[in-house]
Design an enzyme around this catalytic site. Sequence first.
Site, short mmCIF file in Angstrom:
data_model
loop_
_atom_site.label_atom_id
_atom_site.label_comp_id
_atom_site.label_asym_id
_atom_site.label_seq_id
_atom_site.Cartn_x
_atom_site.Cartn_y
_atom_site.Cartn_z
N LYS A 112 -9.96 21.02 26.81
CA LYS A 112 -10.46 20.66 25.48
C LYS A 112 -12.13 21.12 25.46
O LYS A 112 -12.48 21.91 24.41
CB LYS A 112 -10.45 19.30 25.16
CG LYS A 112 -8.92 18.78 24.79
CD LYS A 112 -8.88 17.41 24.65
CE LYS A 112 -7.49 16.98 24.16
NZ LYS A 112 -7.22 15.74 24.12
N LYS A 191 4.53 29.15 20.49
CA LYS A 191 4.94 27.83 20.29
C LYS A 191 4.38 27.28 19.06
O LYS A 191 3.32 27.36 18.68
CB LYS A 191 4.29 26.97 21.37
CG LYS A 191 4.41 25.33 21.25
CD LYS A 191 3.25 24.72 22.05
CE LYS A 191 3.38 23.15 22.14
NZ LYS A 191 2.87 22.24 21.04
N LYS A 194 0.17 22.74 15.34
CA LYS A 194 -0.90 22.72 14.40
C LYS A 194 -2.12 23.63 14.27
O LYS A 194 -2.69 24.27 13.71
CB LYS A 194 -1.45 21.23 14.20
CG LYS A 194 -0.29 20.12 13.58
CD LYS A 194 -0.77 18.67 13.75
CE LYS A 194 -0.72 18.40 15.30
NZ LYS A 194 -0.59 16.91 15.62
P1 ADP Z 1 0.56 20.08 18.06
O1 ADP Z 1 0.91 21.02 19.13
O2 ADP Z 1 1.17 20.36 16.71
O3 ADP Z 1 -0.91 19.72 17.75
P2 ADP Z 1 0.82 17.56 19.53
O4 ADP Z 1 0.26 17.99 20.52
O5 ADP Z 1 0.15 16.48 18.34
O6 ADP Z 1 1.46 18.77 18.33
O7 ADP Z 1 2.31 17.18 19.62
C1 ADP Z 1 2.84 15.86 19.32
C2 ADP Z 1 4.42 15.72 20.04
O8 ADP Z 1 4.86 16.74 19.37
C3 ADP Z 1 4.21 16.04 21.41
O9 ADP Z 1 5.24 14.98 22.12
C4 ADP Z 1 4.55 17.42 21.58
O10 ADP Z 1 5.23 17.76 22.98
C5 ADP Z 1 5.58 17.68 20.54
N1 ADP Z 1 5.45 19.00 20.12
C6 ADP Z 1 4.46 19.71 19.78
N2 ADP Z 1 4.92 20.98 19.35
C7 ADP Z 1 6.15 21.05 19.79
C8 ADP Z 1 6.94 22.52 20.03
N3 ADP Z 1 6.61 23.35 19.24
N4 ADP Z 1 7.96 22.12 20.31
C9 ADP Z 1 8.42 20.82 21.09
N5 ADP Z 1 7.62 19.90 20.96
C10 ADP Z 1 6.79 19.84 20.55
#
Ligand code: ADP
Length: 311
Positions: A112, A191, A194
């Site tokens: 980060k 992938k 957000k």
């Molecule tokens: P982002 O990558 O959108 O910021 P987060 O890190 O907040 O998402 O992830 C929240 C949850 O959603 C976690 O358990 C993460 O493993 C799952 N997750 C996020 N993006 C994906 C994806 N593209 N495919 C599968 N699981 C995902």
Amino acid sequence: MKRLFTGLQPSGDAIHIGNYFGALKPFLGLYEGYESLLCVVDYHALTTIRDPEVLRKNTIHVAKAYLAVGVDPSKAIIFRQSAVAAHTELAWIFECLVTVPFLMQSHAYKDKTAKGLEATAGLFNYPMLMASDILLYDTDIVPVGKDQEQHLEYARDVAGKFNRSYSKIFKEPETHIQKEVAVVPGIDGEKMSKSYKNTIPLFAPEDEVRDAIMKIMTDSDATIPQNVHAIHSLFKNSSELDSLYSENKGNYKFLKDALANDLLEYFSDARKSYNTLSDSKVETILKEGEERANSIAEAKMREVRKAIGVR
Ligand code: ADP
Ligand code: TRP
């Protein structure tokens, strides 16, 4: 009954279909077999959000998303981290037990800060707040994605250190890594995340969902659009898709419309439910959860305070 705990950061934008298949759906399959706690970890999100309105709105959005996809609030304790003061209190106690070099090993902290996030003491201490979340409730299992593995090790390590330094109060939790969960690709084929602005939002108005799908990148060789197909396979089985895609080779608009229809149909109940759940209903549910969580956490804190010699 064994206890399950998981935490979700109310940071960033709207919940997307990657979150659904990676986190919400696996939670739905698991939580009824345990006494489950679902915590919206707003103090963790404070490491990235400094706008109070955004933090408030995201907290409600995340809780509402879980309810909308079918989590039954009578079968899970859904609550805000900031409503149970014991989380931050215990984090301080843990911070006094662990060393700076130990925390310095955190991959998440290094990643980060390398990405430009300000290296606040809060970000540095993040794993101890997460350890408190988990250990306060004598948690047995913690379902999380692979990226959280080290955080769980931190929780087990600090539990062990506390138990050896004072008395055996904390249970060392098991990690439940959701390996089988495939990575949902975003509209650019990377992938879905957000942070990459490549998402298909789950609860946005229909025209926004359709717009996101229309923007899925496709190759220009008039064959099967792989990116569209990959997302479509989450909603339809491969034999149905094979005929649809081979009969409509090169007809990207048609295939994207078909994907949009199937996706909206698949999430139809969840989307309706999301739109009928009022913010005040979600607040009521969070409040009930908070009372239940507080009573468990307070009992634990009485033991902890006694063990360490404070009031
Ligand atoms: P982002 O990558 O959108 O910021 P987060 O890190 O907040 O998402 O992830 C929240 C949850 O959603 C976690 O358990 C993460 O493993 C799952 N997750 C996020 N993006 C994906 C994806 N593209 N495919 C599968 N699981 C995902
Ligand atoms: N660090 C987790 C994440 O970014 C969120 C989290 C905080 C958590 N406390 C937790 C997850 C406790 C599981 C248990 O996804």
